[in-house]
Design an enzyme around this catalytic site. Structure first.
Site, PDB file in Angstrom:
ATOM      1  CG  ASP A 113      36.666  40.955  -0.369  1.00 57.55           C
ATOM      2  OD1 ASP A 113      37.133  39.936  -0.942  1.00 57.55           O
ATOM      3  OD2 ASP A 113      37.104  42.104  -0.554  1.00 57.55           O
ATOM      4  CE  LYS A 114      29.153  43.210   3.054  1.00 57.85           C
ATOM      5  NZ  LYS A 114      27.984  43.778   2.371  1.00 57.85           N
TER       6      LYS A 114
ATOM      7  CB  THR B  60      36.707  34.772   2.214  1.00 58.66           C
ATOM      8  OG1 THR B  60      36.817  36.068   1.594  1.00 58.66           O
ATOM      9  CG2 THR B  60      36.174  33.766   1.225  1.00 58.66           C
TER      10      THR B  60
ATOM     11  CB  THR C 270      39.487  42.492  -2.858  1.00 58.48           C
ATOM     12  OG1 THR C 270      39.149  41.138  -2.606  1.00 58.48           O
ATOM     13  CG2 THR C 270      40.082  42.612  -4.234  1.00 58.48           C
TER      14      THR C 270
ATOM     15  CG  HIS D 245     -11.860   8.502 -55.475  1.00 62.27           C
ATOM     16  ND1 HIS D 245     -11.302   7.245 -55.478  1.00 62.27           N
ATOM     17  CD2 HIS D 245     -12.813   8.489 -54.505  1.00 62.27           C
ATOM     18  CE1 HIS D 245     -11.878   6.500 -54.545  1.00 62.27           C
ATOM     19  NE2 HIS D 245     -12.805   7.228 -53.943  1.00 62.27           N
TER      20      HIS D 245
ATOM     21  CG  HIS E  97     -16.733  10.109 -56.107  1.00 59.50           C
ATOM     22  ND1 HIS E  97     -17.693   9.241 -55.621  1.00 59.50           N
ATOM     23  CD2 HIS E  97     -16.004  10.506 -55.026  1.00 59.50           C
ATOM     24  CE1 HIS E  97     -17.534   9.110 -54.313  1.00 59.50           C
ATOM     25  NE2 HIS E  97     -16.523   9.868 -53.925  1.00 59.50           N
TER      26      HIS E  97
HETATM   27 ZN   LIG Z   1     -15.655   9.914 -51.976  1.00 53.29          ZN
END
Ligand SMILES: [Zn+2]
Length: 813
Positions: A169-170, A172, A176, A512, A516
């Site tokens: 309102d402020k 425009t 309301t 492995h 090892h």
């Molecule tokens: Zn190794």
């Protein structure tokens, strides 16, 4: 029948009013009204309200609205405008408005879309263009409240309603007084809020007005839902289309985490709705790899001076995913993008990375950081968000859980511990908890092998005469020999359990395996003690290095990193580089997380962190691919030490710099890992066959599983080339390691001697093989020539009898 003229019809109808009414109601009224509303566009009288409409008239209004909903090419706003016009008219509201509800960065907000609609106002005057929108959050005003509660409201006096806000309102100047408001809801989502403001000729909207309002709201609801569903459908179909497309091409170029991110960005894209965007994948690793830090720490390479992220990482965009979504859709993955890539020119990505912001570039050209003008709309740039991080962490957790489960099978059982730590037998105590630590240490040490007897201190040590179980005891013996058990208060039960568990962590692969793993630990021990490298390290560091050496290949699968990548094993997806080494490290660290296995449990936090760091450097360093990175750095240290006058000076030179210690340690790990090549020939020749067999087994897998031709080293059809390969391996990799170590510490010379002796052996085998091959080749050559001659002789002799003498002479030639 005569011609019916207008007069006659009029006359008939006047004389039969009942028929006239029935006919009109049945045939014409709807059409006439429909025509009036549809085509004439006669502005309905402002005074005309719902009670004045007959049912048929109202049907006509609805029909009209339905037509506009169906009208093709009409925008949702335009159709909603028509409905709101009718609403204003039927409710006798001074004006009606529509606010849409949307989400920005996940926060819902309201925006004015259609304002101040009256029964006669024009769409152009009511429609709010995007940059004129009034935008406000859901906790402002009655409109926001209606969206928040998802419930309709009838407010007879706005002044008495504490949700009312007069900010509109402020702006425009409008006042309301009373209003009706209702949300348009789809599922859980609020799409819009409709408002009717200020009842004409009355102080408030009635109950009947509420009903009318709700009734006509349905039209807007249908329009918006249709529109919204369409919108979602478009995005969804486009998204799945692109995702499908990218599954083929883009995904190939992305790692798992990047794929996650790519998917996540697609969700965000729904909200971005932009034409082009890029993702700069920032190097998310907390810090550089230790081996890349070394040259900087040694002062050989300038430190990085560029921008950094808030948590101190260098801003390195290692990959860019470029999405071009307008016109011909395209997604490009640009690895190691150049600095002048279009996304970087703006300076924005670096800015974002530096500050950790998520930049919303809605107003891109206005932003001072935005210097790249050719973008059509805007560039959405964002970094990995917390959600994505969390997902990655979950992945991490899943991995941990899997390892924990695995560990239950690996962890040494009480019986297995008893087989080494014989408290029941020797102390006659049932429970180990009832034993005194001192007693346990005593009985354990009694049972451990004598170091001299098994040659623990020798570089020529061989595990062949020792059983795998006995090797566990040898491992334990070494920790006592370096005096770390008592010093760091390692409970012997924990030490035994850990050592036994490490042994069990090794799989029964050809090379492995635990033997090892043990050998690498034994060589580390020998390098420290016999090789006197211990003088550069504290007891704690030696403890960590020995333990890391035992663990360095734990859970090895008998195939190398390249195989993990080619077979896209889960490990390869988990780790980007040094795949297996990272796994051995993670596995070792997981063991230590179990307190009953944590041999470092009585260290303080700083000491523990030192140990973990050394584990990381030592185990990752066994990746032979990194060997070439450290070669020259190690050589420079050896060079410098050679120039020193006294031993003290050299010790000081090394120990004052943790980086030098790390480099030496990393090279020690390589020396340990390759130590089989330095062993006496009887040992080396057999171990080399184990290595070769594991390679050939991988080659078989490559052929059968991957359907690829293995490299000669892994091809069992080329096993005769082994000696030659060994000579090459010695010359290109091993000689440097042991030569430099012998130069560094003369005590290590036995390793170099062993290596050189083995080279002689392999070379003679290689030469032997070459000679044999040459012989065969010549033989074949001769045969070929011979065949040609024989053929010629046969030809020359024609069909008659063969001249024996002649043919013999020919063959001899
Ligand atoms: Zn190794």
């Amino acid at each position: 029948m005569g011609e019916i003229n207008q007069n006659a019809v009029e006359k008939y109808l006047e004389e039969n009013p009942a028929f006239a009414k029935e006919y009109f109601d049945k045939k014409l009224r709807v059409e006439v009204l429909g025509e009036i509303f549809k085509n004439s566009r006669v502005p309905v009288q402002a005074s005309m309200s719902l009670p004045e409409l007959t049912q048929v008239e109202e049907s006509a209004v609805c029909l009209e609205l339905l037509w506009s909903v169906q009208e093709e090419g009409s925008s949702a706003e335009l159709t909603a405008h028509k409905v709101l016009q009718r609403m204003a008219q039927l409710l006798q509201a001074d004006r009606c408005s529509m606010f849409i509800c949307r989400s920005r960065n996940g926060t819902p907000e309201m925006a004015s879309k259609l304002l101040d609609i009256t029964p006669t106002s024009k769409f152009e005057d009511n429609f709010v263009v995007p940059d004129k929108e009034v935008v406000f959050p859901l906790d402002v005003g009655i409109v926001g409240w209606a969206a928040h509660t998802k419930k309709p409201l009838n407010v007879p006096d706005v002044k008495k309603n504490n949700h009312f806000s007069d900010f509109m309102d402020k702006q425009t100047g409008y006042v309301t007084k009373n209003l009706l408001a209702a949300p348009v809801v789809m599922g859980k989502e609020v799409l819009a809020v409709l408002v009717a403001v200020n009842k004409v000729n009355a102080s408030e909207f009635s109950k009947q007005d509420e009903e009318v309002f709700t009734k006509y709201l349905n039209f807007v609801s249908v329009i918006l839902k249709l529109h919204h569903t369409n919108y979602l459908y478009n995005i969804e179909s486009r998204r799945s289309q692109i995702l499908m497309w990218s599954a083929n091409k883009v995904f190939e170029e992305l790692t798992d985490v990047e794929r996650q991110f790519h998917k996540a960005l697609y969700t965000i894209r729904t909200y971005l709705n932009c034409e082009r965007y890029s993702i700069g994948l920032l190097d998310m690793t907390k810090e550089k790899e230790f081996y890349d830090e070394w040259p900087i720490k040694l002062g050989e390479v300038e430190p990085y001076k560029g921008p950094k992220t808030p948590d101190g990482r260098e801003v390195i965009f290692y990959k860019v995913i470029d999405y071009i979504l307008h016109g011909k859709e395209e997604i490009k993955v640009i690895p190691t993008p150049p600095a002048d890539h279009w996304t970087f020119v703006s300076g924005l990505p670096t800015y974002v990375a530096e500050n950790g912001f998520i930049c919303n570039m809605l107003n891109a050209p206005a932003d001072e950081y935005f210097t790249f003008q050719t973008l059509t709309q805007f560039l959405g740039w964002s970094l990995l968000n917390t959600d994505t991080y969390e997902k990655m962490n979950k992945l991490e957790n899943r991995k941990d859980i899997a390892q924990e489960m695995l560990m239950n099978h690996t962890k040494a059982t009480p019986d297995e511990i008893k087989s080494i730590l014989k408290f029941k037998e020797k102390l006659n105590i049932d429970s180990i908890e009832d034993c005194e630590e001192k007693q346990l240490v005593k009985i354990l040490k009694e049972d451990l092998p004598d170091p001299q007897a098994v040659e623990l201190y020798e570089f020529r040590f061989s595990d062949f005469p020792i059983t795998e179980h006995e090797l566990i005891k040898c491992g334990l013996r070494m920790f006592f020999e370096i005096n770390v058990v008592e010093k760091f208060k390692v409970p012997v039960e924990v030490l035994t359990r850990w050592m036994y568990t490490v042994r069990k962590g090794y799989r029964a692969v050809t090379y492995h395996n635990w033997r090892h793993g043990f050998n690498v630990g034994q060589t580390m021990f020998t390098l420290l003690m016999t090789g006197r490298l211990k003088k550069y390290y504290t007891d704690l560091e030696a403890f960590a290095m020995l333990a890391a050496a035992f663990c360095h290949d734990i859970d090895h699968r008998g195939t190398n990193n390249l195989y993990q990548m080619k077979s896209t094993s889960p490990l390869a997806r988990l780790h980007g580089s040094s795949i297996l080494e990272r796994h051995h490290l993670e596995y070792s660290k997981t063991l230590l997380k179990d307190e009953s296995l944590n041999i470092f449990q009585n260290l303080n936090k700083r000491q523990y962190e030192t140990v973990i760091h050394l584990f990381e450097v030592a185990i990752i360093a066994t990746d032979l691919a990194l060997y070439f990175k450290k070669r020259t750095m190690f050589q420079k240290i050896v060079d410098a030490c050679e120039q020193m006058q006294t031993e003290e000076e050299a010790i000081k030179y090394v120990t004052i710099d943790p980086t030098k210690k790390e480099i030496i340690m990393a090279m020690m790990m390589t020396a340990c890992d390759l130590s089989a090549i330095t062993k006496p020939w009887e040992v080396q020749s057999q171990v080399a066959l184990l290595v070769a067999n594991e390679f050939w087994e991988q080659g078989d897998l490559e052929r059968t599983v991957l359907q690829q031709q293995p490299i000669p080293m892994m091809d069992r059809n080329k096993k005769d080339e082994l000696p030659k390969l060994q000579v090459g391996f010695i010359d290109f990799v091993c000689t440097f390691v042991y030569k430099e170590f012998s130069r560094f510490h003369k005590e290590i010379t036995p390793m170099l001697n062993g290596l050189q002796n083995n080279r002689v052996e392999w070379k003679s085998l290689a030469d032997e093989y070459d000679a044999k091959m040459k012989e065969i080749e010549e033989e074949m050559k001769k045969q070929e020539e011979g065949e040609v001659v024989v053929a010629q002789v046969a030809e020359d002799s024609g069909g008659g009898g063969v001249d024996d003498k002649k043919s013999k002479t020919c063959l001899m030639l």
